[in-house]
Scaffold this active site. Structure first.
Site, short mmCIF file in Angstrom:
data_model
loop_
_atom_site.label_atom_id
_atom_site.label_comp_id
_atom_site.label_asym_id
_atom_site.label_seq_id
_atom_site.Cartn_x
_atom_site.Cartn_y
_atom_site.Cartn_z
N ASP A 37 0.80 -1.23 0.00
CA ASP A 37 0.00 0.00 0.00
C ASP A 37 0.83 1.29 0.00
O ASP A 37 0.31 2.37 0.28
CB ASP A 37 -0.96 0.04 1.21
N HIS A 242 30.09 3.82 -5.36
CA HIS A 242 28.66 4.09 -5.18
C HIS A 242 28.20 3.72 -3.77
O HIS A 242 27.16 3.10 -3.58
CB HIS A 242 27.84 3.36 -6.26
N ASP A 259 29.06 13.04 -2.37
CA ASP A 259 28.60 13.17 -3.76
C ASP A 259 27.09 13.30 -3.67
O ASP A 259 26.39 12.32 -3.38
CB ASP A 259 29.02 11.93 -4.56
N ASP A 270 24.85 17.68 -9.56
CA ASP A 270 25.68 16.50 -9.24
C ASP A 270 27.05 17.01 -8.80
O ASP A 270 27.87 17.36 -9.65
CB ASP A 270 25.77 15.61 -10.50
N HIS A 349 36.76 5.34 -12.84
CA HIS A 349 35.53 5.74 -13.54
C HIS A 349 35.84 6.75 -14.64
O HIS A 349 36.99 7.14 -14.83
CB HIS A 349 34.52 6.31 -12.53
N HIS A 353 29.92 13.20 -17.44
CA HIS A 353 28.73 12.77 -18.19
C HIS A 353 27.82 13.96 -18.41
O HIS A 353 27.91 14.96 -17.70
CB HIS A 353 28.00 11.66 -17.42
N HIS A 360 22.68 11.07 -15.03
CA HIS A 360 23.48 10.61 -16.17
C HIS A 360 22.59 10.85 -17.38
O HIS A 360 21.81 9.99 -17.78
CB HIS A 360 23.86 9.13 -16.03
N GLU A 383 34.62 15.22 -13.19
CA GLU A 383 34.74 14.63 -11.87
C GLU A 383 35.88 13.62 -11.74
O GLU A 383 35.64 12.43 -11.51
CB GLU A 383 33.41 13.96 -11.48
N TYR A 387 41.58 7.04 -5.81
CA TYR A 387 41.08 6.18 -4.73
C TYR A 387 42.16 5.18 -4.34
O TYR A 387 42.56 4.34 -5.15
CB TYR A 387 39.82 5.45 -5.20
N ARG A 404 37.36 12.68 -4.71
CA ARG A 404 36.76 13.04 -6.00
C ARG A 404 36.34 14.50 -5.89
O ARG A 404 35.89 14.93 -4.81
CB ARG A 404 35.56 12.15 -6.33
N GLU A 406 33.93 17.12 -8.11
CA GLU A 406 32.98 17.10 -9.23
C GLU A 406 32.23 18.42 -9.34
O GLU A 406 31.62 18.88 -8.36
CB GLU A 406 31.96 15.97 -9.02
N1 GLY Z 1 26.66 10.81 -8.57
C1 GLY Z 1 26.87 10.01 -9.69
C2 GLY Z 1 27.95 10.53 -10.51
O1 GLY Z 1 28.72 11.34 -10.06
O2 GLY Z 1 28.04 10.23 -11.66
MN MN Z 2 28.28 12.69 -8.54
MN MN Z 3 28.55 12.67 -11.81
#
Ligand code: GLY
Ligand code: MN
Ligand code: MN
Length: 436
Positions: A37, A242, A259, A270, A349, A353, A360, A383, A387, A404, A406
């Protein structure tokens, strides 16, 4: 705020690109159950939203271009229903939807099967994005079977089925003034939220409390949802790309990587910032931080019309590789290490993007096999990160450091506008903010 007429202009622009004698069918998102529900907060399908601004489930947009190039738009949506609305909330209703959202025709959802059959029948081309909504796919296949099965009744199924998404996604890649204004706002709210989390951070606070600080600021500014699962990774958790458990306590001497970005009227920010729990970077943390920042700056140089994400990434990787040699983490000749992408062991990574209605966001990264050059109106993230997991083969002092940085950049005629410039980023600015 995006005006209704902009949604209308988008539909007209999409229609102008369709083949003659064609019909496009674009369903809304479906509501998803979270537990008995209880539903997940409804999030409209981004393509459907982009073309309609209509924010209800159980709706379908149909765009027609007849043989004689007559254009028309049709919306199917829920009826007004007093009892359902008392329980579940207001509905626009099909009668209102037509005028309010500037469709040529609107119908109750109960007429979908019948009307869709007549709108698709005898068209040569059907534009549809299969594979997203299984139930709707079945509806379309069953309609095509019906039309194929009874030529004596005057039925004829489209000969050609084309994916509608590439056309919509190409449009979405280039942001309008109104979209840019919203993205600036989403970015600004998110920057303030990051500052709030930085001010709150201290040893003994928890990752989920920092998450709560961010989400509070989003919600207080009209952005009720984050654009994606907020990552608050302290210490070695920053090395889980992630990480969303956000359950640990912050420890003095550790860094914390956040992030997070809000979604404002559909549009995402982002941002990643990495800062010391206790407000001061250690020497080893500074060395890695300065390197990631320098890599980001090197990438920024390529964010201008004609530049590409691949060139920007190569520039960032070159800076990181040189830096990793200096730090004694990589050994060897720069060209060979670049050729072998040696830094990828610590930078797993991509550089960035597209950003928009989806975090994304949609849009091609290549054009005819070649890397796509940036053009004004595109928005993207840059970004880079490094690491060093606690088990990584690096000098002891670097183990457990994950960084990171970004930002969200709008490509302009002359270069870029950094939409997330307000979130402190230099060591001096971060340390200064955290002293207060
Ligand atoms: N937060 C996802 C990325 O940075 O792509
Ligand atoms: Mn991000
Ligand atoms: Mn990102």
């Amino acid at each position: 705020m995006i005006e209704t007429k902009e949604f209308l202009q988008r539909r007209t622009r999409l229609l102008s690109q369709l083949d003659k004698n064609a019909v496009a069918v674009i369903p809304a998102a479906v509501e998803l159950t979270r537990s008995r529900d209880t539903e997940f907060p409804f999030r409209q399908d981004s393509d459907f939203y982009y073309l309609t601004g209509f924010n209800e489930p159980d709706a379908v947009l149909v765009l027609c271009k007849d043989r004689d190039e007559q254009l028309s738009s049709h919306l199917f949506c829920r009826n007004k229903d007093k009892v359902a609305e008392i329980w579940h909330g207001r509905r626009v209703g099909f009668e209102q939807a037509k005028a309010q959202y500037l469709f040529d025709h609107s119908y109750p959802l109960s007429e979908l099967d019948e009307q869709l059959q007549s709108l698709v029948n005898t068209k040569r081309v059907l534009y549809y994005g299969q594979g997203t909504y299984g139930d709707f796919d079945n509806k379309i296949w069953s309609l095509l079977s019906t039309l194929r099965g009874a030529p004596k009744k005057g039925y004829r199924a489209p000969e050609i089925i084309k994916d509608i998404r590439p056309l919509v996604h190409e449009m979405r890649l280039f942001k309008s003034e109104a979209e840019i204004a919203l993205m600036r706002k989403a970015a600004k709210i998110s920057c303030e939220a990051h500052k709030r989390a930085m001010r709150f951070a201290k040893a003994g606070a928890t990752e989920y409390q920092l998450e709560a600080e961010l989400h509070h600021h989003y919600a207080m500014n009209g952005a009720r949802h984050p654009a994606y699962g907020t990552i608050v990774g302290s210490g070695n958790n920053a090395n889980i790309l992630h990480y969303t458990e956000n359950g640990d306590e912050l420890k003095a001497g550790d860094l914390v990587l956040i992030d997070s970005g809000c979604e404002l009227q559909g549009y995402a920010a982002d941002i990643t910032r990495t800062f010391p729990v206790s407000g001061r970077f250690s020497e080893a943390q500074k060395q890695v931080y300065e390197l990631v920042l320098k890599a980001q700056q090197a990438a920024f140089e390529h964010v201008k019309p004609g530049g590409t994400l691949v060139k920007a990434n190569q520039a960032a990787m070159k800076v990181m590789t040189q830096g990793l040699i200096q730090l004694g983490i990589l050994a060897g000749d720069l060209d060979t290490l670049m050729e072998n992408q040696a830094c990828k062991a610590f930078y797993m990574h991509g550089l960035g993007h597209w950003l928009g209605l989806d975090v994304h966001d949609v849009g091609e990264y290549k054009l005819d096999e070649a890397d796509r050059p940036f053009e004004p109106g595109m928005v993207l993230t840059i970004e880079p990160g490094l690491y060093f997991d606690e088990d990584a083969e690096v000098p002891e002092k670097f183990k457990g450091i994950g960084i990171r940085i970004e930002d969200d950049l709008l490509v302009t005629e002359s270069g870029f506008e950094n939409l997330t410039v307000d979130a402190p980023k230099t060591i001096a600015d971060i340390e200064a903010l955290m002293q207060h």
